[in-house]
Motif scaffolding. Structure first.
Motif, PDB file in Angstrom:
ATOM      1  N   GLU A 234      45.922  51.628  30.914  1.00 12.18           N
ATOM      2  CA  GLU A 234      44.799  51.207  31.635  1.00 12.18           C
ATOM      3  C   GLU A 234      45.066  50.191  32.262  1.00 12.18           C
ATOM      4  OE1 GLU A 234      40.771  51.587  30.118  1.00 12.18           O
ATOM      5  OE2 GLU A 234      41.543  53.157  28.463  1.00 12.18           O
ATOM      6  N   ARG A 235      44.866  50.266  33.959  1.00 11.45           N
ATOM      7  CA  ARG A 235      45.232  49.106  34.576  1.00 11.45           C
ATOM      8  C   ARG A 235      44.119  47.914  34.782  1.00 11.45           C
ATOM      9  NH1 ARG A 235      49.705  50.149  38.334  1.00 11.45           N
ATOM     10  NH2 ARG A 235      48.670  48.563  39.602  1.00 11.45           N
ATOM     11  N   LEU A 236      44.575  46.678  34.987  1.00  9.75           N
ATOM     12  CA  LEU A 236      43.233  45.754  35.122  1.00  9.75           C
ATOM     13  C   LEU A 236      42.539  45.899  36.231  1.00  9.75           C
ATOM     14  CD1 LEU A 236      41.816  43.090  34.061  1.00  9.75           C
ATOM     15  CD2 LEU A 236      43.966  41.742  35.048  1.00  9.75           C
ATOM     16  N   ASP A 237      43.062  46.408  37.072  1.00 12.34           N
ATOM     17  CA  ASP A 237      42.458  46.374  38.533  1.00 12.34           C
ATOM     18  C   ASP A 237      41.197  47.459  38.394  1.00 12.34           C
ATOM     19  OD1 ASP A 237      43.930  48.807  38.445  1.00 12.34           O
ATOM     20  OD2 ASP A 237      44.796  48.337  40.483  1.00 12.34           O
ATOM     21  N   ALA A 238      41.269  48.299  37.226  1.00 15.57           N
ATOM     22  CA  ALA A 238      40.118  49.328  37.112  1.00 15.57           C
ATOM     23  C   ALA A 238      39.030  48.610  36.598  1.00 15.57           C
ATOM     24  CB  ALA A 238      40.705  50.521  36.299  1.00 15.57           C
ATOM     25  N   TYR A 239      39.046  47.334  36.142  1.00 16.47           N
ATOM     26  CA  TYR A 239      38.048  46.785  35.582  1.00 16.47           C
ATOM     27  C   TYR A 239      37.519  45.614  36.499  1.00 16.47           C
ATOM     28  CZ  TYR A 239      39.578  48.772  31.158  1.00 16.47           C
ATOM     29  OH  TYR A 239      39.909  49.825  30.336  1.00 16.47           O
ATOM     30  N   CYS A 240      37.861  45.760  37.706  1.00 16.12           N
ATOM     31  CA  CYS A 240      37.241  44.758  38.872  1.00 16.12           C
ATOM     32  C   CYS A 240      36.479  45.521  39.906  1.00 16.12           C
ATOM     33  CB  CYS A 240      38.567  44.176  39.745  1.00 16.12           C
ATOM     34  SG  CYS A 240      39.939  43.357  38.616  1.00 16.12           S
ATOM     35  N   GLY A 241      35.381  44.767  40.076  1.00 14.64           N
ATOM     36  CA  GLY A 241      34.275  45.342  41.235  1.00 14.64           C
ATOM     37  C   GLY A 241      34.506  44.536  42.550  1.00 14.64           C
ATOM     38  N   GLU A 242      35.247  43.628  42.393  1.00 11.19           N
ATOM     39  CA  GLU A 242      35.454  42.734  43.732  1.00 11.19           C
ATOM     40  C   GLU A 242      36.773  42.687  44.286  1.00 11.19           C
ATOM     41  OE1 GLU A 242      32.536  41.230  44.865  1.00 11.19           O
ATOM     42  OE2 GLU A 242      31.369  41.911  43.157  1.00 11.19           O
ATOM     43  N   SER A 243      37.003  42.209  45.588  1.00 10.21           N
ATOM     44  CA  SER A 243      38.450  42.326  46.202  1.00 10.21           C
ATOM     45  C   SER A 243      38.716  40.710  46.267  1.00 10.21           C
ATOM     46  CB  SER A 243      38.461  43.137  47.509  1.00 10.21           C
ATOM     47  OG  SER A 243      37.777  44.398  47.297  1.00 10.21           O
ATOM     48  N   PRO A 244      40.102  40.479  46.205  1.00 12.38           N
ATOM     49  CA  PRO A 244      41.191  41.167  45.688  1.00 12.38           C
ATOM     50  C   PRO A 244      41.018  41.521  44.298  1.00 12.38           C
ATOM     51  CG  PRO A 244      41.776  39.063  46.014  1.00 12.38           C
ATOM     52  CD  PRO A 244      40.523  39.192  46.534  1.00 12.38           C
ATOM     53  N   ALA A 245      41.533  42.880  43.926  1.00 14.46           N
ATOM     54  CA  ALA A 245      41.454  42.982  42.433  1.00 14.46           C
ATOM     55  C   ALA A 245      42.323  42.405  41.765  1.00 14.46           C
ATOM     56  CB  ALA A 245      41.547  44.675  42.305  1.00 14.46           C
ATOM     57  N   GLN A 246      42.356  41.986  40.455  1.00 12.31           N
ATOM     58  CA  GLN A 246      43.384  41.243  39.844  1.00 12.31           C
ATOM     59  C   GLN A 246      44.359  42.216  39.257  1.00 12.31           C
ATOM     60  OE1 GLN A 246      41.866  38.587  36.777  1.00 12.31           O
ATOM     61  NE2 GLN A 246      39.953  38.444  37.904  1.00 12.31           N
ATOM     62  N   GLN A 247      45.354  42.014  39.095  1.00 12.12           N
ATOM     63  CA  GLN A 247      46.685  43.063  38.557  1.00 12.12           C
ATOM     64  C   GLN A 247      47.167  42.747  37.136  1.00 12.12           C
ATOM     65  OE1 GLN A 247      47.354  45.893  40.679  1.00 12.12           O
ATOM     66  NE2 GLN A 247      45.749  44.898  41.794  1.00 12.12           N
ATOM     67  N   GLY A 248      47.071  43.911  36.607  1.00 11.01           N
ATOM     68  CA  GLY A 248      47.812  43.793  35.275  1.00 11.01           C
ATOM     69  C   GLY A 248      47.435  45.094  34.457  1.00 11.01           C
TER      70      GLY A 248
ATOM     71  N   ARG B  74      21.404  45.809  42.997  1.00 12.00           N
ATOM     72  CA  ARG B  74      22.884  45.173  43.812  1.00 12.00           C
ATOM     73  C   ARG B  74      23.621  44.686  42.524  1.00 12.00           C
ATOM     74  NH1 ARG B  74      21.766  41.369  47.032  1.00 12.00           N
ATOM     75  NH2 ARG B  74      19.505  40.995  46.187  1.00 12.00           N
ATOM     76  N   VAL B  75      24.697  44.517  42.554  1.00 13.44           N
ATOM     77  CA  VAL B  75      25.600  44.174  41.340  1.00 13.44           C
ATOM     78  C   VAL B  75      26.628  43.267  42.035  1.00 13.44           C
ATOM     79  CG1 VAL B  75      27.198  44.529  39.446  1.00 13.44           C
ATOM     80  CG2 VAL B  75      25.298  46.157  39.822  1.00 13.44           C
ATOM     81  N   ALA B  76      26.610  41.935  41.498  1.00 11.04           N
ATOM     82  CA  ALA B  76      27.340  40.936  41.855  1.00 11.04           C
ATOM     83  C   ALA B  76      28.350  40.544  40.834  1.00 11.04           C
ATOM     84  CB  ALA B  76      26.470  39.745  42.216  1.00 11.04           C
ATOM     85  N   GLY B  77      29.714  40.444  41.110  1.00  7.63           N
ATOM     86  CA  GLY B  77      30.690  40.205  40.203  1.00  7.63           C
ATOM     87  C   GLY B  77      30.808  38.486  40.235  1.00  7.63           C
ATOM     88  N   VAL B  78      30.902  37.897  38.963  1.00  7.59           N
ATOM     89  CA  VAL B  78      30.973  36.346  38.788  1.00  7.59           C
ATOM     90  C   VAL B  78      32.269  36.170  38.203  1.00  7.59           C
ATOM     91  CG1 VAL B  78      29.853  34.432  37.945  1.00  7.59           C
ATOM     92  CG2 VAL B  78      28.555  36.077  38.919  1.00  7.59           C
ATOM     93  N   PRO B  79      33.117  35.139  38.724  1.00  8.44           N
ATOM     94  CA  PRO B  79      34.495  35.304  38.096  1.00  8.44           C
ATOM     95  C   PRO B  79      34.273  34.518  36.914  1.00  8.44           C
ATOM     96  CG  PRO B  79      34.160  34.084  40.497  1.00  8.44           C
ATOM     97  CD  PRO B  79      32.944  34.764  40.156  1.00  8.44           C
ATOM     98  N   VAL B  80      35.517  34.912  36.123  1.00  4.81           N
ATOM     99  CA  VAL B  80      35.716  34.627  34.495  1.00  4.81           C
ATOM    100  C   VAL B  80      36.925  33.882  34.637  1.00  4.81           C
ATOM    101  CG1 VAL B  80      36.009  35.395  32.247  1.00  4.81           C
ATOM    102  CG2 VAL B  80      34.368  36.441  33.629  1.00  4.81           C
ATOM    103  N   ASP B  81      36.754  32.703  33.844  1.00  6.27           N
ATOM    104  CA  ASP B  81      38.167  31.801  33.823  1.00  6.27           C
ATOM    105  C   ASP B  81      38.443  31.591  32.245  1.00  6.27           C
ATOM    106  OD1 ASP B  81      36.170  29.789  32.830  1.00  6.27           O
ATOM    107  OD2 ASP B  81      36.492  28.741  34.694  1.00  6.27           O
ATOM    108  N   GLY B  82      39.087  30.558  31.849  1.00  8.22           N
ATOM    109  CA  GLY B  82      39.747  30.497  30.385  1.00  8.22           C
ATOM    110  C   GLY B  82      38.360  30.168  29.530  1.00  8.22           C
TER     111      GLY B  82
END
Length: 456
Positions: A417-431, A218-226
């Motif tokens: 390549e869109r940034l949302d393609a690298y997101c596994g959680e919702s809402p996906a980041q846009q860029g 089971r894969v959990a996405g953990v947020p990344v900040d600066g």
């Protein structure tokens, strides 16, 4: 051509030979212009009379599938061949997880290629590499080898990453792999139980996320900040974390020293494992790199993963991992079960490439070129309030977030390549994630102008 014909019983053997040769021609196994074995030779191999084979050949000639040439033999006729070779459709289905995964086609035919993770092959010293490989092919011994990989390459890598990245390792701590992806696969096989929870960065590296899922995790996405991954957001059930601290993929920001210390403390407190992928760390354009997690680790809880796919060429499929001694026996066994030891002549050639200083020279040359492309992308996009560039001082790509309300419409001339393609959680980041390894410097301004026209 050594044609396979399988006879059954003692019925009409000529008809059996005819049908099997006809099937081979129709499905493309026997191609136009290929020469069939003489009737005497095929009869001897099948242990039947020569006349039986001749009858089958004559019938195929009469039907237009073969043509006889005096003094040369019998050949497949160009006029009648239609290649329709395919395996049976079948009724067997893969495990459910594989129904949602598909292999990606890496090639691009776009005019402006901003794909991510693609180095410029024109910067690679191909003639020098050919010379090194040819030398090893002349001298290398045949046979199976140590699943850890070529000893000279393991020693060369240990010295190289010790000098360039301060990684603490000797040859015995290094295991050669077919790229970073196989390293992750071996780590997963050894450490991940089905149903276990694994943490990855969000946004993060999709192949790692998919690989861990394929192993039953089971894969959990953990947020990344600066500062990097938010250690406080790692779920309590996680015991393995995959991170790219040197050049976070895809955002490009490095993990701060404080966040590295916090992640190492998490690993000791939770008895966890950190997989440190040193993604794109070789090409740096400014700022002194921070110490890798592996060199800061005193408890033996970090596995360091590296690859030469971006530094050299992806087609070489050369990578490595550095693991604590407690894990090496299992990782070596997993490598042996996977594909034994890899291609030794290529590994030996890379060892010489490193030892003769050619890798360091290539990295210096490539870094200058990529730094110029990086600067050009930044200069061209700075000031466009529709995009917010994420600061980055290394690697082969840049990330740009969309300002609120901005999106990009399809642009046939661009490989994007869109940034949302690298997101596994919702809402996906846009860029957007813009690679500059595959595109030449002179093409970047016009390509980015086409991009700007596509922003809405």
């Amino acid at each position: 051509m050594d044609v396979h014909v399988s006879l059954h019983g003692r019925g009409d053997l000529a008809a059996q030979v005819y049908r099997q040769l006809l099937d081979a021609i129709l499905d493309g196994r026997l191609r136009s212009g290929e020469r069939l074995p003489p009737t005497r030779e095929l009869a001897r191999r099948l242990e039947i009379s020569r006349n039986t084979v001749a009858v089958a050949y004559d019938r195929l000639v009469a039907d237009g599938f073969l043509v006889g040439r005096a003094g040369a033999g019998t050949f497949v006729s160009a006029e009648r061949v239609r290649a329709t070779r395919s395996a049976p459709q079948g009724v067997v289905r893969p495990r459910a997880i594989w129904r949602s995964m598909a292999a990606e086609a890496p090639a691009s035919t776009h005019e402006y290629d901003f794909r991510v993770g693609v180095p410029d092959p024109r910067l690679f010293p191909m003639e020098t590499w050919r010379r090194l490989v040819a030398r090893e092919l002349r001298t290398s011994l045949a046979g199976y080898a140590d699943p850890s990989g070529h000893e000279a390459l393991r020693d060369a890598i240990a010295r190289h990453i010790g000098i360039s990245r301060s990684v603490r390792a000797g040859a015995d701590d290094v295991l050669i792999t077919n790229g970073a992806q196989q390293a992750l696969d071996l780590i997963g096989r050894v450490l991940i139980d089905p149903g276990a929870c694994v943490a990855v960065e969000e946004p993060g590296y999709p192949p790692a996320r998919r690989l861990f899922r394929s192993l039953g995790a089971r894969v959990a996405g953990v947020p990344v900040d600066g500062e990097g991954i938010d250690v406080t957001a790692i779920p309590n059930t996680v015991r393995l974390v995959y991170v790219t601290p040197s050049h976070q993929f895809p955002l490009g920001t490095p993990m701060s020293l404080a966040r590295r210390a916090a992640l190492l403390a998490w690993a000791e407190r939770r008895r966890g494992v950190i997989v440190e992928d040193d993604y794109d760390s070789e090409f740096r354009f400014g700022d002194r790199p921070l110490e890798p997690l592996q060199s800061l680790d005193r408890a033996g809880r970090v596995i360091y993963v590296g690859s030469f796919s971006k530094t050299l060429l992806p087609m070489l499929r050369l990578g490595f991992l550095v693991a604590p001694a407690s894990l090496m026996p299992a990782l070596r066994a997993a490598r042996q079960l996977s594909d034994s030891h890899g291609e030794l002549s290529t590994q030996a050639a890379l060892a010489r490439f490193i030892d003769e200083g050619l890798l360091a020279r290539h990295i210096r040359k490539a870094t200058r070129e990529y730094a110029a492309r990086h600067a050009l992308v930044v200069d061209t996009l700075t000031g466009d309030d529709r995009l917010r560039l994420v600061p980055s001082v290394a690697g082969l790509h840049l990330c740009a977030r969309f300002s609120p309300g901005v999106s990009v419409r399809p642009a046939p001339r661009l490989a994007l390549e869109r940034l949302d393609a690298y997101c596994g959680e919702s809402p996906a980041q846009q860029g957007l994630v813009l690679g500059y390894g595959a595109i030449q410097q002179a093409e970047i301004p016009e390509g980015l102008n086409v991009l700007k026209e596509a922003l809405v």
